[in-house]
Design an enzyme around this catalytic site. Structure first.
Site, PDB file in Angstrom:
ATOM      1  N   SER A  84     -53.341   0.379  48.837  1.00 30.85           N
ATOM      2  CA  SER A  84     -52.652  -0.894  48.589  1.00 30.85           C
ATOM      3  C   SER A  84     -52.850  -1.990  49.617  1.00 30.85           C
ATOM      4  O   SER A  84     -52.407  -3.110  49.397  1.00 30.85           O
ATOM      5  CB  SER A  84     -51.158  -0.659  48.410  1.00 30.85           C
ATOM      6  OG  SER A  84     -50.918  -0.179  47.124  1.00 30.85           O
TER       7      SER A  84
ATOM      8  N   SER B  38     -50.897  -2.526  45.770  1.00 30.38           N
ATOM      9  CA  SER B  38     -49.615  -3.158  45.546  1.00 30.38           C
ATOM     10  C   SER B  38     -49.333  -4.328  46.491  1.00 30.38           C
ATOM     11  O   SER B  38     -48.417  -5.097  46.231  1.00 30.38           O
ATOM     12  CB  SER B  38     -48.496  -2.127  45.695  1.00 30.38           C
ATOM     13  OG  SER B  38     -48.446  -1.653  47.042  1.00 30.38           O
TER      14      SER B  38
ATOM     15  N   LYS C  52     -44.790  -8.277  53.552  1.00 29.27           N
ATOM     16  CA  LYS C  52     -44.603  -7.655  52.238  1.00 29.27           C
ATOM     17  C   LYS C  52     -43.119  -7.355  52.044  1.00 29.27           C
ATOM     18  O   LYS C  52     -42.438  -6.938  52.999  1.00 29.27           O
ATOM     19  CB  LYS C  52     -45.438  -6.368  52.192  1.00 29.27           C
ATOM     20  CG  LYS C  52     -45.453  -5.667  50.839  1.00 29.27           C
ATOM     21  CD  LYS C  52     -46.418  -4.478  50.842  1.00 29.27           C
ATOM     22  CE  LYS C  52     -46.474  -3.771  49.498  1.00 29.27           C
ATOM     23  NZ  LYS C  52     -47.456  -2.651  49.485  1.00 29.27           N
TER      24      LYS C  52
HETATM   25  N1  GLN Z   1     -52.486   2.218  43.423  1.00 29.99           N
HETATM   26  C1  GLN Z   1     -51.926   3.389  44.024  1.00 29.99           C
HETATM   27  C2  GLN Z   1     -50.659   3.748  43.320  1.00 29.99           C
HETATM   28  O1  GLN Z   1     -50.337   3.124  42.375  1.00 29.99           O
HETATM   29  C3  GLN Z   1     -51.683   3.159  45.488  1.00 29.99           C
HETATM   30  C4  GLN Z   1     -50.517   2.299  45.755  1.00 29.99           C
HETATM   31  C5  GLN Z   1     -50.263   2.100  47.205  1.00 29.99           C
HETATM   32  O2  GLN Z   1     -51.145   2.305  48.041  1.00 29.99           O
HETATM   33  N2  GLN Z   1     -49.029   1.729  47.519  1.00 29.99           N
HETATM   34  O3  GLN Z   1     -49.971   4.642  43.684  1.00 29.99           O
END
Ligand code: GLN
Length: 488
Positions: free
Chosen positions: A175, A151, A76
């Site tokens: 995410s 994400s 990532k």
């Molecule tokens: N969807 C959640 C957010 O927008 C979690 C994102 C994540 O785990 N990085 O914060």
């Protein structure tokens, strides 16, 4: 070669069925031909990958290979990679080439893994659909009209499309698990502190945790073996000893108690998704587990609690992007104030700005006690709910997401609808627990994920349950037709 698991690739390399250069070339070619449809990579590091693969072949030949020598993986784009752009999905870091490697990257390098490239992601890991990336959305390999989740959507899509056998991700509120569910792969968010955060661009420091994304639980165990462990350079990394996460994979499930929180099976769960989850649970029951109804009474407070704590921590973490030291800088600032405001105005996207505003507000004098401190108190209650459940059960199970992947654009104008995507995943981060998503079937040809939640540092048990389920199911082996040229 491209449809083999990491475990099979390790064996194939050692048996000289193929070389690391051939293997790496194969994945690079697939990225070249298929990724234009998906946009799952921000950077492809072809030259360094092929050079590293040649060196790996040398080590395989002279008997000095380490655990992952010659195996290509994707990272990532949140992990700092020395000499390779690390954008975090943001215009702010579009020009940022780190002078050092994240600890996680170093560990994979030391074990001989080959970096294919850096995967696309929501900007600063904020999002659930990968539509918040400065580099454009990622598409779901099962159906390119759908989002891959976020994400870590680039990592999930790349693995699902067989552009990489495995990838790293990060999970602040879901995410790793949510994109794994949407793309039909296996993903593990370890216990908070299990994997070093050094060199991982910070979003919400008390929640962020890196973990593996792959086809099988066994591959996740192999990757966790590489990633886990104390890092003297990260004071939040845990000194708790690691274990060989593959050692318990073959344990039978007899006597295992699985808690099913009633709050995870009520209103808001798509009926067809619920049926798939029920079928998976019945399968685990047939394998010897006992299903026990449990309750997480503060579940309805997880979204508001997370959306105070995560933006608060993000607003302080993101204050470092000021146009002075690194990253984007606006042209010809007239004074310091102009430098800050234009740099940040240009460098950050809408969702990031929204979080900075919310977080700054929640931390400001006069509001701190009412919002941030209160959220921390509720966070403790949420954690206590889990601890009470674990007095009765060994693992907790439920759906990873309320429904399968949605269409691109369906929720991008409605932040609250997007935040609801994380309703079953956020509490795990707030409590610092390990959580997994395991492929559990399809709804209208869209993958569905079963979530498994464990006690602190009980990753080996989650991997064991997932592995046993994968011995009697083949959802994790299905492949998107458009990415294979054959039937799913
Ligand atoms: N969807 C959640 C957010 O927008 C979690 C994102 C994540 O785990 N990085 O914060």
């Amino acid at each position: 070669m491209h449809n083999k698991s990491v475990a099979q690739l390790i064996a194939g390399l050692r048996a000289k069925h193929f070389s690391s250069v051939e293997l790496t070339r194969c994945f690079l070619d697939r990225i070249g031909s298929l990724d234009p449809q998906l946009n799952s990579f921000i950077s492809v590091t072809e030259d360094t990958a092929l050079a590293a693969a040649a060196a790996a072949d040398q080590r395989l030949a002279d008997g000095t290979a380490a655990e992952l020598t010659g195996v290509p993986i994707a990272h990532k784009d949140i992990f700092c990679t020395q000499g390779i752009r690390t954008s975090c999905g943001s215009r702010m870091l579009d020009n940022f080439v780190p002078p050092y490697d994240a600890t996680l990257i170093k560990r994979f390098d030391e074990l001989g893994a080959i970096t294919l490239g850096k995967t696309n992601m929501d900007e600063f890991a904020m999002g659930s659909s990968n539509e918040n990336s400065y580099y454009g959305p990622v598409r779901n390999p099962w159906n390119t009209d759908l989002v891959p989740g976020g994400s870590s959507g680039g990592s999930a899509a790349a693995v699902a499309a067989l552009l990489a056998p495995a990838a790293t991700g990060t999970d602040t509120g879901g995410s790793i698990r949510q994109p794994a569910a949407f793309c039909g792969i296996t993903g593990l968010k370890p216990t908070y502190g299990r994997v070093s955060r050094l060199g991982m661009v910070a979003f919400a420091s008390s929640l962020d945790q890196a973990g593996p994304m792959a086809h099988t639980a066994e591959d996740c165990a192999l990757l966790l073996n590489a990633m886990a462990g104390h890092d003297p350079l990260d004071s939040t990394s845990s000194p708790e000893p690691t274990q060989d996460y593959t050692a318990q994979l073959d344990n039978k499930l007899d006597g295992l108690r699985i808690g099913l929180p009633s709050e995870y099976f009520g209103d808001g769960l798509d009926a067809a998704t619920g049926e798939r989850i029920d079928a998976a649970l019945q399968q685990l029951e047939a394998q010897g587990a006992t299903l026990v109804e449990v309750s997480l009474p503060n579940s309805q407070l997880t979204i508001p609690t997370y959306y105070v704590i995560a933006p608060a921590e993000a607003s302080t973490n993101l204050s470092r992007f000021d146009g002075v030291r690194y990253g984007h800088r606006c042209t010809d600032p007239v004074d310091l104030h102009d430098l800050y405001t234009r740099t940040r105005g240009e460098g950050f996207g809408d969702e990031v700005k929204r979080r900075i505003l919310v977080g700054t507000y929640a931390l400001s004098a006069g509001y701190y006690d009412a919002y941030y401190k209160k959220a921390q108190q509720v966070r403790r209650l949420i954690q206590q709910d889990f601890m009470r459940c674990f007095e009765q059960v060994d693992v907790i199970a439920g759906p990873t997401t309320p429904g399968p992947a949605f269409s691109l654009g369906a929720k991008s104008d409605d932040p609250v609808a997007m935040y609801l995507e994380d309703v079953y995943t956020l509490a795990v981060n707030l409590a610092g627990l390990p959580g997994m998503s395991v492929p559990a079937g399809f709804v209208d040809d869209k993958p569905v994920g079963l979530q498994l939640i464990g006690q602190h540092f009980d990753e080996a048990r989650l991997l064991n349950v997932a592995h046993q389920y994968q011995q009697v199911s083949d959802w994790h082996l299905r492949q998107p037709a458009a990415m294979t040229g054959g039937a799913a």
